[in-house]
Design an enzyme around this catalytic site. Structure first.
Site, PDB file in Angstrom:
ATOM      1  CE1 TYR A 170      13.292  64.608 -11.490  1.00 34.00           C
ATOM      2  CE2 TYR A 170      13.113  66.151  -9.876  1.00 34.00           C
ATOM      3  CZ  TYR A 170      13.754  65.718 -11.195  1.00 34.00           C
ATOM      4  OH  TYR A 170      15.113  66.070 -11.281  1.00 34.00           O
ATOM      5  CE  LYS A 193      11.629  70.862  -5.341  1.00 33.42           C
ATOM      6  NZ  LYS A 193      11.456  69.676  -6.059  1.00 33.42           N
ATOM      7  CG  ASP A 216      10.679  62.553  -2.987  1.00 34.63           C
ATOM      8  OD1 ASP A 216      10.706  63.661  -2.158  1.00 34.63           O
ATOM      9  OD2 ASP A 216      11.131  62.628  -3.953  1.00 34.63           O
TER      10      ASP A 216
END
Ligand SMILES: *Cc1c(COP(=O)(O)O)cnc(C)c1O
Length: 427
Positions: free
Chosen positions: A144, A267, A239
């Site tokens: 994702y 995050k 990522d």
């Protein structure tokens, strides 16, 4: 367990917010329960609006690596508020933050701040396309990378449990430039790149897949990606929105010693505020406006509150002892679950890198998205429910990671394993 206030709020929320939530996985749909509405959190604990206490392993889906409401970060943010919350002009804090990121992440020479992980990956891909003049993008099944159009093709996370392989609203045009390959299958990447390299701008990957459960890379997989992309001129994008500052101060690239061209962060880097970043080789990064022609911008990018929280956090994480402790806590958690499952006679697979781990309810090894999907999600749902009733807050899906934080004590972990024993025996 009384959750009447959560139930009441969920009813109200559904009237005015689609599905009652501002991000789909929060709805507990895949486990068929009412989502808890949270009132507050501190350290390793989270409290719902009915006053129930839980040991938390969601960590706001990753950012809370020191635990919730960290005193040092809170104090720094309170002081920063006095000076204003956004100016739309450069600040010294942004220079400090950029220097901290360049220092921490081995392959990053220049970095730009954005406001979410989605923005970071979306921008990195535009940059890779602009830099190479090529259009196609290779990603991996179950990875994702946020919800921008060209990345919402066989993505993991909420898309998995909702059973949406694609999303309506993503045009054929946006999806057709995205090629999905199986995770950990280097031969498939090599074959594709040999055949199509003139068209492929970038290969984007979660260096540890964290949105289909937790799937570590096989030995040599990341190094193989590095080699083939280097040979054929594709931009390799890691990522590291989950793994950055999570599996070590230098992220997964340092952990596995494989250097990408571009890295996406999110995050943790915001210390609990909305932040993302993308950075990498200076020659590629200088293709962005105002130096280069690739456009990218953001009104609240690099705002002083988020920068203060992030910088304060990075300063604490600089100490390698933090990661040693996180690894120990992660091992205690994962090994404890493993023995509880063995005792209960439950077939499961356990994956872990440091403080990031997953228990898959399947008796077959998990190494990619298809093997992860063999997990028994109904069994996970029953386990999740029993854990929640015993005061343990796990991510409400088989295909998410568990995060331990620096605030989790041995006692927290032991109480969690005790609950897991009960939960697993009841399955
Ligand atoms: C969460 C996540 C994103 C998206 O970040 P947001 O801040 O939710 O937009 C991108 N990539 C990975 C690997 C993620 O886990």
């Amino acid at each position: 367990m009384n959750i009447s206030r959560s139930q009441e709020l969920f009813k109200q929320a559904q009237q005015v917010i689609p599905g009652g939530v501002n991000s789909p996985v929060r709805a507990f749909k895949s486990v068929g329960l009412t989502p808890l509405f949270i009132a507050k959190a501190k350290g390793s604990k989270i409290y719902d609006v009915d006053g129930n206490e839980y040991i938390d392993y969601v960590a706001s889906w990753g950012p809370m690596i020191l635990g919730h409401a960290n005193d040092e970060i809170n104090t720094a943010v309170r002081a920063a508020l006095e000076n204003g919350t956004s100016f739309g002009a450069p600040t010294e804090l942004e220079v400090e933050m950029a220097k901290a990121v360049v220092d921490a992440v081995p392959s990053i020479e220049k970095v730009r701040m954005v406001s979410s992980g989605t923005e970071a990956t979306m921008s990195a891909i535009r940059l890779a396309r602009g830099f190479t003049g090529r259009s196609k993008l290779v990603k991996f099944e179950g990875c994702y990378h946020g919800h921008s159009d060209s990345l919402l093709v066989q993505a993991g996370s909420g898309v998995t449990t909702l059973g949406l392989p694609d999303s309506p609203g993503v045009t054929k045009g946006a999806a057709q430039d995205t090629i999905n390959l199986p995770y950990n299958d280097l031969a498939a990447v090599e074959k594709l790149i040999r055949e199509e390299h003139e068209n492929i701008a970038a290969v984007i990957i979660e260096p540890i897949a964290g949105n289909a459960g937790v799937i570590p890379p096989k030995d040599g997989f990341l190094a193989g990606l590095r080699k083939i992309t280097q040979e054929h001129g594709e931009v390799l994008i890691f990522d590291e929105v989950i793994t950055g500052f999570r599996v070590g101060y230098g992220g997964a690239q340092q952990y596995y010693n494989v250097m990408p061209d571009l890295t996406c962060l999110g995050k943790i880097i915001g210390g609990g505020f909305p932040v993302g970043a993308f950075g990498g080789r200076a020659d590629i990064m200088d293709a962005i406006a105002p130096v280069g022609a690739v456009y990218q911008a953001g009104t609240l990018s690099g705002n002083p509150i988020a920068m203060t929280a992030g910088l304060t956090l990075l300063n604490i994480l600089k100490n390698p002892a933090v990661y040693e402790q996180l690894d120990k806590t992660g091992a205690r958690f994962s090994d404890g679950l493993k023995s509880a499952a063995a005792e209960a006679g439950i077939a499961a697979q356990f994956t872990r890198v440091g403080s990031l781990s997953c228990m898959f309810f399947t008796d077959e090894p998990v190494f990619d998205y298809q093997s992860a999907k063999k997990s028994d999600t109904a069994r996970f749902g029953a386990y999740f429910k029993s854990m929640l009733e015993q005061g343990i807050n796990l991510a409400p899906s088989q295909f998410e990671a568990s995060f331990v934080s620096a605030a989790h004590t041995e006692d927290d972990i032991d109480r969690t394993i005790e609950a897991a024993r009960t939960a697993l025996k009841s399955l």
